[in-house]
Design an enzyme around this catalytic site. Structure first.
Site, mmCIF file in Angstrom:
data_model
loop_
_atom_site.group_PDB
_atom_site.id
_atom_site.type_symbol
_atom_site.label_atom_id
_atom_site.label_comp_id
_atom_site.label_asym_id
_atom_site.label_seq_id
_atom_site.Cartn_x
_atom_site.Cartn_y
_atom_site.Cartn_z
ATOM 1 N N ARG A 84 0.827 -1.209 0.000
ATOM 2 C CA ARG A 84 0.000 0.000 0.000
ATOM 3 C C ARG A 84 0.858 1.254 0.000
ATOM 4 O O ARG A 84 1.768 1.383 0.809
ATOM 5 C CB ARG A 84 -0.921 0.008 1.238
ATOM 6 C CG ARG A 84 -1.823 -1.204 1.243
ATOM 7 C CD ARG A 84 -2.811 -1.181 2.361
ATOM 8 N NE ARG A 84 -3.652 -2.376 2.282
ATOM 9 C CZ ARG A 84 -4.633 -2.668 3.116
ATOM 10 N NH1 ARG A 84 -4.909 -1.838 4.100
ATOM 11 N NH2 ARG A 84 -5.340 -3.757 2.963
ATOM 12 N N GLU B 39 -6.272 -1.151 14.635
ATOM 13 C CA GLU B 39 -7.140 -1.975 13.804
ATOM 14 C C GLU B 39 -6.338 -3.135 13.208
ATOM 15 O O GLU B 39 -5.379 -2.923 12.464
ATOM 16 C CB GLU B 39 -7.727 -1.102 12.688
ATOM 17 C CG GLU B 39 -8.612 -1.853 11.726
ATOM 18 C CD GLU B 39 -8.942 -1.000 10.495
ATOM 19 O OE1 GLU B 39 -8.968 0.248 10.605
ATOM 20 O OE2 GLU B 39 -9.140 -1.603 9.427
ATOM 21 N N SER C 63 -10.766 -5.858 9.580
ATOM 22 C CA SER C 63 -11.895 -5.102 9.104
ATOM 23 C C SER C 63 -12.769 -6.122 8.385
ATOM 24 O O SER C 63 -12.323 -6.715 7.414
ATOM 25 C CB SER C 63 -11.392 -4.024 8.147
ATOM 26 O OG SER C 63 -12.367 -3.051 7.945
ATOM 27 N N ARG D 24 0.383 -5.168 12.737
ATOM 28 C CA ARG D 24 -0.212 -4.656 13.979
ATOM 29 C C ARG D 24 -0.431 -5.757 15.003
ATOM 30 O O ARG D 24 -0.386 -5.504 16.206
ATOM 31 C CB ARG D 24 -1.520 -3.940 13.652
ATOM 32 C CG ARG D 24 -1.241 -2.648 12.882
ATOM 33 C CD ARG D 24 -2.494 -1.953 12.485
ATOM 34 N NE ARG D 24 -2.213 -0.808 11.640
ATOM 35 C CZ ARG D 24 -3.147 -0.125 10.978
ATOM 36 N NH1 ARG D 24 -4.414 -0.506 11.057
ATOM 37 N NH2 ARG D 24 -2.805 0.898 10.237
#
Length: 425
Positions: A263, A350, A353, A391
């Site tokens: 990304r 996060e 998702s 994460r």
RNA sequence: GGACGGGUGGCAGAGUGGUCGAUCGCGCACGCUUGGAAAGCGUGUUUACCGCAAGGUAACGUGGGUUCGAAUCCCACCCCGUCCGCCA
């Protein structure tokens, strides 16, 4: 992509629902409506002319077979043919304009998606565990990881610039262990089929899941080939079935895949620059479901539970949020985020998702199934991270750290770490 | 990268300018038959768009071209197969 027929018949309803997401999106519907009207008018006109040409051409064939003179009819049809050509051209242009506009319209939020314009309006639906109490000041993952020699940010930058990390030694092993652990959990306990897809993706596949055309600047593109680096396994895995009509009994399809994710984070310059909260490349295990229309919301709830199981097994504290209409991703109708507690950076991050896209992606990629009556229906697609490793690693290191700077490995992960109980220097 | 062969309906496979959206077979669905099944017989069985409907239009890998008319002729591209080269 929205269903144009639905839009035609429920325009005001759609506009109201879409305005919960953004006023610009709702406003763009007007242009769609007008182009759709023009398209239908042009198509009817050109279809009528084509019908005439087909009929007369048939007569020409019959005349010639009998040895008659067809030159008059041929001359007429030549004119009709020219008309058709220019109308066809016009129709094509209208269709292109319509398609182009339609691809930029986000999905309509589900009625159960709460109102709201930002992350502050998201609703917490549940949490697991509590933040642990430490009798020392918890370190950040970048301090822990660097001191343990398992995260190397400086040298990663020599190779790829900022926003990259190099996992080393037990850190690299930890990544491999987490990937194996999560894939085993989802395939053996949750019934997903493991997939190892390509990481380089054609534009039409990126359009299929909604990354393109709107978010081109967030994607890495290759210089010499028309390919993009996968930003998430959602793209290759969901597109596996593009342009197929699946059997009723085959659904739901439950797939999981490990891939690296690339990304550009173009819109996030300056945010989360320390450590690996936001990096240009990270590993992720993704869960993807392709379902019948009537089952997708049940499947969404189960999907979230499947993702949560990872965090429970790793003894992490987390919370589940239901995103509000304004904070949801482009393609989603309903979305849960799972945020894991990271005591070092003192924040919830996060790691998953989980979204139901309903028929939004499936329509873009023409993914359908035969319903019980044998009629073609558009599938519903869902996906959720199960989970994102960067994460997750932060949460693991920061949560299970000890006063001496070592990190305990949770029970569930030890078999994947060769029985190791603690990461130490 | 080079040479050759090929891409047609769920599968297999005809069709080389005009009633071909497409023969036949297999498969599948429904019906008849049967005590039940098999066999047999009959009917049906691609998709998208427009239309209240009747019906119409489009699609034979994709995109262009020739023609009154293209699955069929021409051009480009893509994909698959085989062989050669290269390579982990």
């Amino acid at each position: 992509m929205l269903d144009l027929k639905y839009l035609r018949n429920h325009f005001d309803e759609a506009k109201t629902a879409l305005s919960r997401r953004s006023s610009e999106a709702a406003a763009a519907l007007e242009g769609i409506w007008q182009l759709d009207e023009r398209r239908r008018a042009a198509q009817q006109e050109v279809d009528t002319l084509k019908n005439e040409r087909n009929l007369v051409s048939k007569e020409v064939g019959q005349l010639k077979a009998k040895g008659g003179d067809a030159s008059e009819k041929i001359g007429e049809m030549k004119k009709v043919g020219d008309q058709i050509a220019s109308l066809d051209q016009m129709l094509r242009e209208v269709e292109e304009a319509l398609e182009k506009k339609a691809l930029f319209i986000p999905n309509i939020p589900h009625p159960s998606t709460p109102d709201g314009t930002s992350a502050a309006d998201n609703k917490q639906v549940r949490q697991y565990g509590e933040p642990l109490k430490y009798h020392f000041k918890p370190k950040t993952h970048w301090d822990l990881g660097t001191q343990l020699g398992i995260l190397d940010f400086e040298r990663a930058a020599k190779i790829s610039g900022s926003g990259f990390v190099c996992h080393r030694g037990l850190g690299a092993r930890l990544q491999r262990a987490l990937i194996s652990f999560m894939l085993d959990l989802h395939t053996q306990k949750h019934g997903y089929q493991e997939v190892s897809p390509p990481y380089l993706i054609l534009e039409k596949a990126m359009v299929g899941t909604g990354q393109l055309p709107k978010f081109a600047e967030d994607m890495y593109a290759l210089r010499d080939d028309p390919l993009y680096l996968a930003p998430t396994a959602e793209v290759p895995v969901t597109n596996l079935y593009r342009e197929e009509i699946l059997k009723f009994e085959a659904l739901p399809l439950k797939l999981c895949a490990y891939t690296p994710c690339f990304r550009r984070e173009a819109g996030s310059a300056g945010k989360d620059t320390r450590g690996m909260i936001r990096v240009h490349q990270f590993d992720k295990v993704e869960l993807v479901k392709i379902t019948r229309a009537e089952d997708s919301y049940d499947e969404l709830e189960k999907l979230v539970v499947d993702a949560e199981a990872v965090l429970k097994a790793l003894e992490l504290h987390y919370r589940v949020l239901l995103l509000c209409a304004g904070d949801m991703g482009f393609s989603a109708a309903k979305c849960y985020d799972i945020e894991v507690w990271c005591p070092g950076v003192d924040a919830y991050l996060e790691v998953s998702s989980c979204s139901n896209f309903e028929s939004f992606q499936a329509r873009r990629m023409s993914l359908r199934y035969k319903d019980a009556e044998g009629k073609n229906q558009t599938c519903h697609t869902l996906n959720g991270s199960g989970t994102a490793l960067a994460r997750l690693t932060i949460a693991l290191l920061e949560t299970h750290q000890q006063a001496d700077g070592t990190v305990k490995i949770p029970q569930a992960l030890r078999p994947y770490m060769g029985g190791l109980e603690v990461i130490a220097v």
